[in-house]
Design a protein around this motif. Structure first.
Motif, PDB file in Angstrom:
ATOM      1  N   ILE A 181       0.837  -1.212   0.000  1.00  0.00           N
ATOM      2  CA  ILE A 181       0.000   0.000   0.000  1.00  0.00           C
ATOM      3  C   ILE A 181       0.867   1.255   0.000  1.00  0.00           C
ATOM      4  O   ILE A 181       0.629   2.197  -0.765  1.00  0.00           O
ATOM      5  N   VAL A 182       1.893   1.285   0.853  1.00  0.00           N
ATOM      6  CA  VAL A 182       2.780   2.454   0.916  1.00  0.00           C
ATOM      7  C   VAL A 182       3.526   2.624  -0.407  1.00  0.00           C
ATOM      8  O   VAL A 182       3.653   3.752  -0.916  1.00  0.00           O
ATOM      9  N   SER A 183       3.991   1.532  -0.992  1.00  0.00           N
ATOM     10  CA  SER A 183       4.706   1.624  -2.271  1.00  0.00           C
ATOM     11  C   SER A 183       3.798   2.160  -3.370  1.00  0.00           C
ATOM     12  O   SER A 183       4.230   2.966  -4.206  1.00  0.00           O
ATOM     13  N   ALA A 184       2.543   1.726  -3.382  1.00  0.00           N
ATOM     14  CA  ALA A 184       1.603   2.228  -4.385  1.00  0.00           C
ATOM     15  C   ALA A 184       1.362   3.728  -4.202  1.00  0.00           C
ATOM     16  O   ALA A 184       1.335   4.490  -5.188  1.00  0.00           O
ATOM     17  N   LEU A 185       1.227   4.162  -2.958  1.00  0.00           N
ATOM     18  CA  LEU A 185       1.031   5.596  -2.711  1.00  0.00           C
ATOM     19  C   LEU A 185       2.257   6.409  -3.122  1.00  0.00           C
ATOM     20  O   LEU A 185       2.128   7.513  -3.664  1.00  0.00           O
ATOM     21  N   VAL A 186       3.441   5.857  -2.884  1.00  0.00           N
ATOM     22  CA  VAL A 186       4.665   6.566  -3.267  1.00  0.00           C
ATOM     23  C   VAL A 186       4.761   6.670  -4.794  1.00  0.00           C
ATOM     24  O   VAL A 186       5.181   7.705  -5.317  1.00  0.00           O
ATOM     25  N   LEU A 187       4.367   5.610  -5.490  1.00  0.00           N
ATOM     26  CA  LEU A 187       4.380   5.689  -6.958  1.00  0.00           C
ATOM     27  C   LEU A 187       3.437   6.780  -7.456  1.00  0.00           C
ATOM     28  O   LEU A 187       3.758   7.504  -8.410  1.00  0.00           O
ATOM     29  N   VAL A 188       2.288   6.917  -6.825  1.00  0.00           N
ATOM     30  CA  VAL A 188       1.361   7.993  -7.199  1.00  0.00           C
ATOM     31  C   VAL A 188       1.999   9.352  -6.902  1.00  0.00           C
ATOM     32  O   VAL A 188       1.915  10.284  -7.718  1.00  0.00           O
ATOM     33  N   LEU A 189       2.653   9.488  -5.744  1.00  0.00           N
ATOM     34  CA  LEU A 189       3.335  10.749  -5.410  1.00  0.00           C
ATOM     35  C   LEU A 189       4.424  11.093  -6.422  1.00  0.00           C
ATOM     36  O   LEU A 189       4.569  12.255  -6.826  1.00  0.00           O
ATOM     37  N   VAL A 190       5.181  10.090  -6.817  1.00  0.00           N
ATOM     38  CA  VAL A 190       6.249  10.331  -7.803  1.00  0.00           C
ATOM     39  C   VAL A 190       5.645  10.771  -9.128  1.00  0.00           C
ATOM     40  O   VAL A 190       6.153  11.702  -9.784  1.00  0.00           O
ATOM     41  N   LEU A 191       4.570  10.128  -9.538  1.00  0.00           N
ATOM     42  CA  LEU A 191       3.913  10.509 -10.791  1.00  0.00           C
ATOM     43  C   LEU A 191       3.403  11.947 -10.718  1.00  0.00           C
ATOM     44  O   LEU A 191       3.585  12.736 -11.659  1.00  0.00           O
ATOM     45  N   ILE A 192       2.798  12.318  -9.600  1.00  0.00           N
ATOM     46  CA  ILE A 192       2.321  13.697  -9.429  1.00  0.00           C
ATOM     47  C   ILE A 192       3.500  14.672  -9.470  1.00  0.00           C
ATOM     48  O   ILE A 192       3.416  15.731 -10.107  1.00  0.00           O
ATOM     49  N   ALA A 193       4.603  14.318  -8.821  1.00  0.00           N
ATOM     50  CA  ALA A 193       5.774  15.199  -8.812  1.00  0.00           C
ATOM     51  C   ALA A 193       6.326  15.385 -10.218  1.00  0.00           C
ATOM     52  O   ALA A 193       6.673  16.513 -10.615  1.00  0.00           O
ATOM     53  N   VAL A 194       6.403  14.308 -10.978  1.00  0.00           N
ATOM     54  CA  VAL A 194       6.929  14.407 -12.348  1.00  0.00           C
ATOM     55  C   VAL A 194       6.011  15.260 -13.212  1.00  0.00           C
ATOM     56  O   VAL A 194       6.468  16.160 -13.938  1.00  0.00           O
ATOM     57  N   LEU A 195       4.727  15.006 -13.128  1.00  0.00           N
ATOM     58  CA  LEU A 195       3.791  15.768 -13.962  1.00  0.00           C
ATOM     59  C   LEU A 195       3.758  17.248 -13.571  1.00  0.00           C
ATOM     60  O   LEU A 195       3.696  18.126 -14.444  1.00  0.00           O
ATOM     61  N   CYS A 196       3.828  17.533 -12.285  1.00  0.00           N
ATOM     62  CA  CYS A 196       3.850  18.933 -11.846  1.00  0.00           C
ATOM     63  C   CYS A 196       5.140  19.618 -12.280  1.00  0.00           C
ATOM     64  O   CYS A 196       5.139  20.801 -12.644  1.00  0.00           O
ATOM     65  N   SER A 197       6.248  18.881 -12.250  1.00  0.00           N
ATOM     66  CA  SER A 197       7.523  19.461 -12.688  1.00  0.00           C
ATOM     67  C   SER A 197       7.504  19.770 -14.180  1.00  0.00           C
ATOM     68  O   SER A 197       7.992  20.815 -14.615  1.00  0.00           O
ATOM     69  N   ILE A 198       6.947  18.856 -14.947  1.00  0.00           N
ATOM     70  CA  ILE A 198       6.865  19.083 -16.399  1.00  0.00           C
ATOM     71  C   ILE A 198       5.968  20.280 -16.700  1.00  0.00           C
ATOM     72  O   ILE A 198       6.276  21.105 -17.565  1.00  0.00           O
ATOM     73  N   ALA A 199       4.861  20.395 -15.961  1.00  0.00           N
ATOM     74  CA  ALA A 199       3.911  21.486 -16.206  1.00  0.00           C
ATOM     75  C   ALA A 199       4.391  22.807 -15.620  1.00  0.00           C
ATOM     76  O   ALA A 199       3.867  23.867 -15.976  1.00  0.00           O
ATOM     77  N   GLY A 200       5.382  22.756 -14.733  1.00  0.00           N
ATOM     78  CA  GLY A 200       5.880  23.987 -14.133  1.00  0.00           C
ATOM     79  C   GLY A 200       4.928  24.575 -13.106  1.00  0.00           C
ATOM     80  O   GLY A 200       4.888  25.792 -12.906  1.00  0.00           O
ATOM     81  N   VAL A 201       4.167  23.749 -12.443  1.00  0.00           N
ATOM     82  CA  VAL A 201       3.190  24.190 -11.452  1.00  0.00           C
ATOM     83  C   VAL A 201       3.901  24.414 -10.119  1.00  0.00           C
ATOM     84  O   VAL A 201       4.918  23.790  -9.818  1.00  0.00           O
ATOM     85  N   TRP A 202       3.345  25.300  -9.290  1.00  0.00           N
ATOM     86  CA  TRP A 202       3.945  25.603  -7.996  1.00  0.00           C
ATOM     87  C   TRP A 202       3.979  24.383  -7.080  1.00  0.00           C
ATOM     88  O   TRP A 202       4.789  24.300  -6.159  1.00  0.00           O
ATOM     89  N   LEU A 203       3.105  23.414  -7.338  1.00  0.00           N
ATOM     90  CA  LEU A 203       3.010  22.227  -6.495  1.00  0.00           C
ATOM     91  C   LEU A 203       4.186  21.264  -6.713  1.00  0.00           C
ATOM     92  O   LEU A 203       4.353  20.311  -5.954  1.00  0.00           O
ATOM     93  N   ALA A 204       5.040  21.535  -7.689  1.00  0.00           N
ATOM     94  CA  ALA A 204       6.130  20.618  -8.030  1.00  0.00           C
ATOM     95  C   ALA A 204       7.098  20.422  -6.861  1.00  0.00           C
ATOM     96  O   ALA A 204       7.457  19.293  -6.529  1.00  0.00           O
ATOM     97  N   PHE A 205       7.520  21.514  -6.231  1.00  0.00           N
ATOM     98  CA  PHE A 205       8.505  21.396  -5.155  1.00  0.00           C
ATOM     99  C   PHE A 205       7.971  20.613  -3.950  1.00  0.00           C
ATOM    100  O   PHE A 205       8.621  19.663  -3.486  1.00  0.00           O
ATOM    101  N   PRO A 206       6.774  20.936  -3.433  1.00  0.00           N
ATOM    102  CA  PRO A 206       6.249  20.119  -2.338  1.00  0.00           C
ATOM    103  C   PRO A 206       6.013  18.656  -2.747  1.00  0.00           C
ATOM    104  O   PRO A 206       6.199  17.739  -1.940  1.00  0.00           O
ATOM    105  N   ALA A 207       5.632  18.447  -3.997  1.00  0.00           N
ATOM    106  CA  ALA A 207       5.396  17.076  -4.459  1.00  0.00           C
ATOM    107  C   ALA A 207       6.697  16.287  -4.504  1.00  0.00           C
ATOM    108  O   ALA A 207       6.733  15.109  -4.141  1.00  0.00           O
ATOM    109  N   VAL A 208       7.784  16.932  -4.928  1.00  0.00           N
ATOM    110  CA  VAL A 208       9.081  16.258  -4.959  1.00  0.00           C
ATOM    111  C   VAL A 208       9.540  15.937  -3.535  1.00  0.00           C
ATOM    112  O   VAL A 208      10.042  14.841  -3.265  1.00  0.00           O
ATOM    113  N   LEU A 209       9.373  16.888  -2.627  1.00  0.00           N
ATOM    114  CA  LEU A 209       9.737  16.623  -1.231  1.00  0.00           C
ATOM    115  C   LEU A 209       8.913  15.472  -0.650  1.00  0.00           C
ATOM    116  O   LEU A 209       9.446  14.600   0.053  1.00  0.00           O
ATOM    117  N   SER A 210       7.629  15.451  -0.960  1.00  0.00           N
ATOM    118  CA  SER A 210       6.774  14.361  -0.486  1.00  0.00           C
ATOM    119  C   SER A 210       7.195  13.024  -1.092  1.00  0.00           C
ATOM    120  O   SER A 210       7.172  11.991  -0.414  1.00  0.00           O
TER     121      SER A 210
END
Length: 97
Positions: A20-49
């Motif tokens: 369960i934790v690994s699945a949640l981390v994969l979702v977090l990584v995907l969100i971080a990558v997509l936010c980084s590509i889009a240049g959204v402000w949420l990218a930095f907190p998502a990467v830290l998470s």
């Protein structure tokens, strides 16, 4: 179907938590990558998470391994002699008689 023994309950519980934790981390990584590509402000907190989640996921996988080792130490492993060993034991008993 194959006859694989079921995991002990504490090990199974740790394994479920790890999945369960690994699945949640994969979702977090995907969100971080997509936010980084889009240049959204949420990218930095998502990467830290995602980094923190990776540490937690590693910890849960280690927990599965440690729980399994502790269970084996406390309860032992059921082992049955192989057919060759069984034949040798029977032969030895016949020779003694």
């Amino acid at each position: 179907m194959y006859d694989k023994p079921r995991l002990p309950d504490p090990v199974r519980g740790a394994a479920v938590r790890a999945v369960i934790v690994s699945a949640l981390v994969l979702v977090l990584v995907l969100i971080a990558v997509l936010c980084s590509i889009a240049g959204v402000w949420l990218a930095f907190p998502a990467v830290l998470s995602a980094v923190a989640g990776t540490v937690v996921a590693t910890w849960t996988v280690l927990d599965v391994w440690v729980t399994r080792q502790v269970w084996i130490q406390r309860h032992g492993v059921r082992s049955e002699p192989s057919s060759v060993a069984r034949e040798r034991v029977l032969r030895r008993h016949r020779q003694e008689d």
